[in-house]
Write a protein that holds these residues in place. Sequence first.
Motif, mmCIF file in Angstrom:
data_model
loop_
_atom_site.group_PDB
_atom_site.id
_atom_site.type_symbol
_atom_site.label_atom_id
_atom_site.label_comp_id
_atom_site.label_asym_id
_atom_site.label_seq_id
_atom_site.Cartn_x
_atom_site.Cartn_y
_atom_site.Cartn_z
ATOM 1 N N ARG A 1 2.097 2.622 -3.268
ATOM 2 C CA ARG A 1 1.112 3.250 -4.169
ATOM 3 C C ARG A 1 0.942 4.752 -3.937
ATOM 4 O O ARG A 1 0.125 5.398 -4.591
ATOM 5 C CB ARG A 1 -0.242 2.546 -4.027
ATOM 6 C CG ARG A 1 -0.228 1.129 -4.611
ATOM 7 C CD ARG A 1 -1.635 0.585 -4.759
ATOM 8 N NE ARG A 1 -2.186 0.098 -3.515
ATOM 9 C CZ ARG A 1 -2.016 -1.143 -3.040
ATOM 10 N NH1 ARG A 1 -1.297 -2.019 -3.723
ATOM 11 N NH2 ARG A 1 -2.572 -1.511 -1.907
ATOM 12 N N LEU A 2 1.693 5.307 -3.004
ATOM 13 C CA LEU A 2 1.554 6.744 -2.711
ATOM 14 C C LEU A 2 1.675 7.611 -3.958
ATOM 15 O O LEU A 2 0.809 8.439 -4.245
ATOM 16 C CB LEU A 2 2.612 7.168 -1.673
ATOM 17 C CG LEU A 2 2.729 8.680 -1.444
ATOM 18 C CD1 LEU A 2 1.478 9.245 -0.785
ATOM 19 C CD2 LEU A 2 3.958 9.011 -0.600
ATOM 20 N N CYS B 1 -0.134 13.165 3.806
ATOM 21 C CA CYS B 1 -1.404 13.183 3.070
ATOM 22 C C CYS B 1 -2.462 14.021 3.785
ATOM 23 O O CYS B 1 -3.152 14.813 3.141
ATOM 24 C CB CYS B 1 -1.918 11.769 2.828
ATOM 25 S SG CYS B 1 -0.848 10.831 1.704
ATOM 26 N N LEU C 1 -7.095 10.951 -2.874
ATOM 27 C CA LEU C 1 -6.127 10.840 -1.785
ATOM 28 C C LEU C 1 -6.817 10.305 -0.525
ATOM 29 O O LEU C 1 -6.238 9.512 0.226
ATOM 30 C CB LEU C 1 -5.498 12.218 -1.524
ATOM 31 C CG LEU C 1 -4.244 12.218 -0.671
ATOM 32 C CD1 LEU C 1 -3.159 11.359 -1.303
ATOM 33 C CD2 LEU C 1 -3.733 13.637 -0.477
ATOM 34 N N ASN D 1 -1.238 7.520 -6.464
ATOM 35 C CA ASN D 1 -2.448 8.185 -5.988
ATOM 36 C C ASN D 1 -2.288 9.692 -5.961
ATOM 37 O O ASN D 1 -3.216 10.421 -6.301
ATOM 38 C CB ASN D 1 -2.835 7.640 -4.619
ATOM 39 C CG ASN D 1 -3.502 6.290 -4.750
ATOM 40 O OD1 ASN D 1 -4.656 6.196 -5.145
ATOM 41 N ND2 ASN D 1 -2.760 5.226 -4.479
ATOM 42 N N GLU E 1 -7.466 3.355 2.832
ATOM 43 C CA GLU E 1 -6.978 1.997 2.588
ATOM 44 C C GLU E 1 -5.655 1.760 3.348
ATOM 45 O O GLU E 1 -5.469 0.732 3.999
ATOM 46 C CB GLU E 1 -6.757 1.822 1.077
ATOM 47 C CG GLU E 1 -6.403 0.410 0.684
ATOM 48 C CD GLU E 1 -5.624 0.327 -0.624
ATOM 49 O OE1 GLU E 1 -5.635 1.301 -1.413
ATOM 50 O OE2 GLU E 1 -4.984 -0.717 -0.831
ATOM 51 N N TYR F 1 -7.206 6.633 -0.787
ATOM 52 C CA TYR F 1 -5.902 5.986 -0.608
ATOM 53 C C TYR F 1 -5.527 5.890 0.874
ATOM 54 O O TYR F 1 -5.139 4.823 1.361
ATOM 55 C CB TYR F 1 -4.819 6.733 -1.395
ATOM 56 C CG TYR F 1 -3.428 6.251 -1.055
ATOM 57 C CD1 TYR F 1 -3.034 4.950 -1.364
ATOM 58 C CD2 TYR F 1 -2.519 7.075 -0.386
ATOM 59 C CE1 TYR F 1 -1.779 4.477 -1.017
ATOM 60 C CE2 TYR F 1 -1.260 6.624 -0.042
ATOM 61 C CZ TYR F 1 -0.886 5.328 -0.354
ATOM 62 O OH TYR F 1 0.350 4.865 0.001
ATOM 63 N N ALA G 1 0.841 -1.204 0.000
ATOM 64 C CA ALA G 1 0.000 0.000 0.000
ATOM 65 C C ALA G 1 0.878 1.256 0.000
ATOM 66 O O ALA G 1 0.587 2.238 -0.686
ATOM 67 C CB ALA G 1 -0.943 -0.005 1.200
#
Length: 584
Positions: free
Chosen positions: A509-510, A572, A526, A513, A532, A529, A506
């Motif tokens: 995947r930053l 984020c 975001l 996204n 998740e 994301y 995960a």
Amino acid sequence: MEKFVDLLSAAVARAFEAAGYDGAYGRVTASNRPDLCQFQCNGALPAAKQYHKSPMAIAGDVAAQLQDSLFARVQTAAPGFLNLDVSDEALARYLEAMAADDRFGVEPAAMGRTVVLDYGGPNVAKPLHVGHLRSAIIGESVKRLLRFAGCRVIGDIHMGDWGLQMGLIIAEVRERRPELPYFDEAFAGPYPEEAPFTISELEEIYPAASAKSKVDEAFAAKAHDATFQLQQGRPGYRALWRQIMAVSVADLKKNYGRLEVDFDVWYGESDAQPYIGPMLEDLKARGLARESDGALVMDVAREDDAKEMPPCILMKSDGATLYATTDLATLVQRERDFHPDEVLYVVDKRQSLHFEQVFRAARKAGIVRPETDLTFLGFGTMNGRDGKPFKTREGGVMRLETLIAEVTDFVSKKIAENQTVAAGDQGDTAHKIALAALKYGDLSNAPTKDYIFDLDRFSAFEGNTGPYLLYTIVRIKSILARYDGDAAAARLQPPADGAQRDLMLALTRLADNLSVACRDRAPNVLCAYIYELAGCANKFYHETKILSEEDPVRRAGYIALIDLTRRVLELCIGLLGFSAPEKM
Ligand code: ARG
């Protein structure tokens, strides 16, 4: 740093080439069957058409060439997929590089692009209401996202500080206090330093005047006249206008400050006024504006328009200019001052026709360069539980201040019950949680969608909410605080089990996204994301004995992983416009 999927794609492309096929077919994506594999490449399917071979044969050829240490498992699956798992070592190496960089390896893809961001849009002397809340929240996040992507963003509040609303206030103050020097034409100044009203008085004056003008024709005429004289520059009215501005702007700064929304420039509609005269002269001279029933208009319809596109009205027969005139003149000013690559408006989607007209007029007149993007990011309505635009319990327009106070109150009670926060920190903590509830509740929806404001749901500590994300961060912080080693020096290790591997995947995947969120101006991407990511982090936490792990290398690996997770989550939420407390 390269995105993780790009790194994988490059390796698969090399295998396509080694097997005698075009490398462009090697594009890797996250798996849509995570139960079967982590990543997939579907390139053999289109390649089959070009090479007149079966997709399975091509996938087999590629798999045979794919001897890369990046992958732990490569499988072909009918009708021609390549199912891929990365090696645990490669995963750990990639995250280590991310952790070593304060941008987590995310490239500033839009470096050097200048964007004027028009958001907020409050109307001076009228209280901020929840409609302005969305513009502020979405605009602030888009600003932070674009800045992170390398853009130079000029956030402009673009106040409604001109026109009839000002004339109404002036006329009303004149009726109430005719003795004030602002109304004495013989007065030579200087005008008093102190404003003749407070913000609460001002907020009472405007609705009173507006209501009166609807039933009292003589008063309405006075307000129109005051507007006209203000625009002509009558000194007393200008001085009074400056007082209205000073009192209002101070209040706006306080309110936006509490929302942690801040603007680079505090321009308003009034700042565009000097550009209107020359702009209209120029449009007339070039035959772009024409007269219609005494008004000055500009045609913006096109032959291929499916819907009727009314002309853009620039000046009414009485000489008054309109909303569109001001927005066009504002573009003249923005072009001159900032030379932007894009002007982006975050405004209620019900204004989309207005912006379509303004954009077309600006292009037709060459007010912006052909390559300048004009973007309208229209947002939907925040509704109450009854599905209608959000109101107070009494049915009035909810003031932003009141709303923030209510949310803060609500979460204050919760944290007081939980007894986890020291008394002295409760105010600050409640404020942070309230902002997270309010902002995430808004931003987790696509901007164009309407949504229902639900205080209970938005401020819950579980579920897809802002407070849940803060809670995840706070929980990680508390583990880090109890770690006996140096968290910053802890080294990531390859995953020992599925939950740890999922969390690591995960994290990779930053960058994907962030780039989609930026490209689509979609903070909701975001949000999805990090929801998740937080889910993976909590699962890992529940399944792993982190601090009581006996092997110190492994324990340090866990610590390094949750610390990286915390940093990514904090980045984020910062881009969404809120921050986490120490405890909650
Ligand atoms: N003041 C306007 C309103 O409350 C919003 C301004 C939006 N920005 C613009 N450039 N027109 O509806």
